[in-house]
Design a protein around this motif. Sequence first.
Motif, PDB file in Angstrom:
ATOM      1  N   PRO A  72       0.832  -1.215   0.000  1.00  0.00           N
ATOM      2  CA  PRO A  72       0.000   0.000   0.000  1.00  0.00           C
ATOM      3  C   PRO A  72       0.853   1.246   0.000  1.00  0.00           C
ATOM      4  O   PRO A  72       1.847   1.347   0.727  1.00  0.00           O
ATOM      5  N   THR A  73       0.473   2.196  -0.818  1.00  0.00           N
ATOM      6  CA  THR A  73       1.248   3.440  -0.935  1.00  0.00           C
ATOM      7  C   THR A  73       0.832   4.492   0.083  1.00  0.00           C
ATOM      8  O   THR A  73       1.510   5.501   0.208  1.00  0.00           O
ATOM      9  N   GLY A  74      -0.286   4.331   0.764  1.00  0.00           N
ATOM     10  CA  GLY A  74      -0.728   5.328   1.727  1.00  0.00           C
ATOM     11  C   GLY A  74      -1.542   4.691   2.836  1.00  0.00           C
ATOM     12  O   GLY A  74      -1.936   3.531   2.773  1.00  0.00           O
ATOM     13  N   ASN A  75      -1.811   5.481   3.883  1.00  0.00           N
ATOM     14  CA  ASN A  75      -2.595   5.015   5.019  1.00  0.00           C
ATOM     15  C   ASN A  75      -3.543   6.141   5.406  1.00  0.00           C
ATOM     16  O   ASN A  75      -3.259   6.960   6.282  1.00  0.00           O
ATOM     17  N   ASN A 126       0.509  -2.472  10.301  1.00  0.00           N
ATOM     18  CA  ASN A 126       1.144  -3.757  10.609  1.00  0.00           C
ATOM     19  C   ASN A 126       1.188  -4.678   9.391  1.00  0.00           C
ATOM     20  O   ASN A 126       1.994  -5.608   9.346  1.00  0.00           O
ATOM     21  N   LYS A 127       0.336  -4.411   8.393  1.00  0.00           N
ATOM     22  CA  LYS A 127       0.340  -5.219   7.175  1.00  0.00           C
ATOM     23  C   LYS A 127       1.243  -4.642   6.082  1.00  0.00           C
ATOM     24  O   LYS A 127       1.247  -5.159   4.968  1.00  0.00           O
ATOM     25  N   GLY A 128       1.964  -3.583   6.401  1.00  0.00           N
ATOM     26  CA  GLY A 128       2.909  -3.035   5.434  1.00  0.00           C
ATOM     27  C   GLY A 128       2.636  -1.613   5.017  1.00  0.00           C
ATOM     28  O   GLY A 128       3.426  -1.029   4.274  1.00  0.00           O
ATOM     29  N   ALA A 129       1.528  -1.023   5.456  1.00  0.00           N
ATOM     30  CA  ALA A 129       1.225   0.355   5.069  1.00  0.00           C
ATOM     31  C   ALA A 129       2.098   1.320   5.865  1.00  0.00           C
ATOM     32  O   ALA A 129       2.534   1.013   6.980  1.00  0.00           O
ATOM     33  N   PRO A 130       2.351   2.513   5.335  1.00  0.00           N
ATOM     34  CA  PRO A 130       3.182   3.483   6.064  1.00  0.00           C
ATOM     35  C   PRO A 130       2.364   4.228   7.126  1.00  0.00           C
ATOM     36  O   PRO A 130       1.196   3.930   7.371  1.00  0.00           O
TER      37      PRO A 130
END
Length: 381
Positions: free
Chosen positions: A129-132, A177-181
């Motif tokens: 993912p590129t964003g949160n 926690n799943k890889g997003a920033p």
Amino acid sequence: MSTPPNPPSTPVGPPTEPTGTPTRETDSIPAPAQPLSLEKTPAAPATPEAPAAPEAPETAQAPEAPAAAAPEPVPTPSAFAPPAFAPPTPSAPAPAPAAAGFGAPGHPWGEPTPGFPGAQYPAYPQATPTGNGLAVAAVITGGFGIFLGVIPFLFWAGTLVAAVGVGLGIGGIARANKGAPNKSMAVVGTVLAVLGLLSSVGGFFLTALVVDRADSRVDRQIEEDWGPDGRHPGIEPWPSKSPSPTQVPGLTSAMQFGETYTYPNGIKVSLSVPAKYEPKSKYSGERIKNAVALTVTITNGSTTPYEVIYAVPNVRDDQGMTADMAFDSGSVPKMISGSILPGESASGILAFELPKGTRSITADISPGTGFDRVKYAGPIG
């Protein structure tokens, strides 16, 4: 004028070389093809002879090719060596399919050709993912929750916004926690939302404090406008209670009907002797069987006008049962209302239905709110 006897002749054609000049060998140049035309083509001018072509050099002899080297021996494969794939051997091209006859189906895809052995393709990597956006939303809602929570009368809105911010913050942490920033931003948003809930609690107590101060200010303003006893300045103060009620007739002991009681401020009240009431209309006579009438009189002995609000006696029979007020259209009841000027009096007539055989009654009356009720007792006249 005379003409010379032998004029010089003009040469015709190309010049010729003198006799005895050796001829040079030249290559014959073929004449270009003439286009077909009906017009007469003029004669082409004489072309000078082209020089002779130089002789071609002798061709060099090609070097001899070296002798082919002997093939090296193929090493014996080891038992632990990984298996190697042999390159496919070219095969003879497939014969072209014969032309199909009329109505015969042709081969749409052609003959299968040998290919390389199949290999397993690696799995595609999952896109990170590129964003949160949940983290950003949690920070915004948490800040608004704190802002609304401390404002009086808006703490409930801060509670709702802060609760939404807590949910967004937890969702942002799970996504991080799943890889997003922006994991740190999600944590900050959650903390702000929790602080918004706490500020809403403080806003509730702040609202209660504001309401309490507003009530105190209103009470103080009423006291300033109406005085400590709740009456407007200029209006006669409420009558003070007797310091010793046992010494005042009418308050602790009953007075006789027809007597007048005077309050400390000069207001007077009295009840007449009860008399049997006769209905004025036939319809009222069917309902009123044993009623007595009482006349209420209020006299203003003060120096200011007195406003009568409610002056109705309570009547009970000799058994202590409360009597009901009788209504006769156009006759009773006639109550006292309005303002009574200083030195003037006002009267009203009321009737009460009693059980048959009642011989005496008791009553109490007050000329208005804030006055003690005066007690009367006596027989029916």
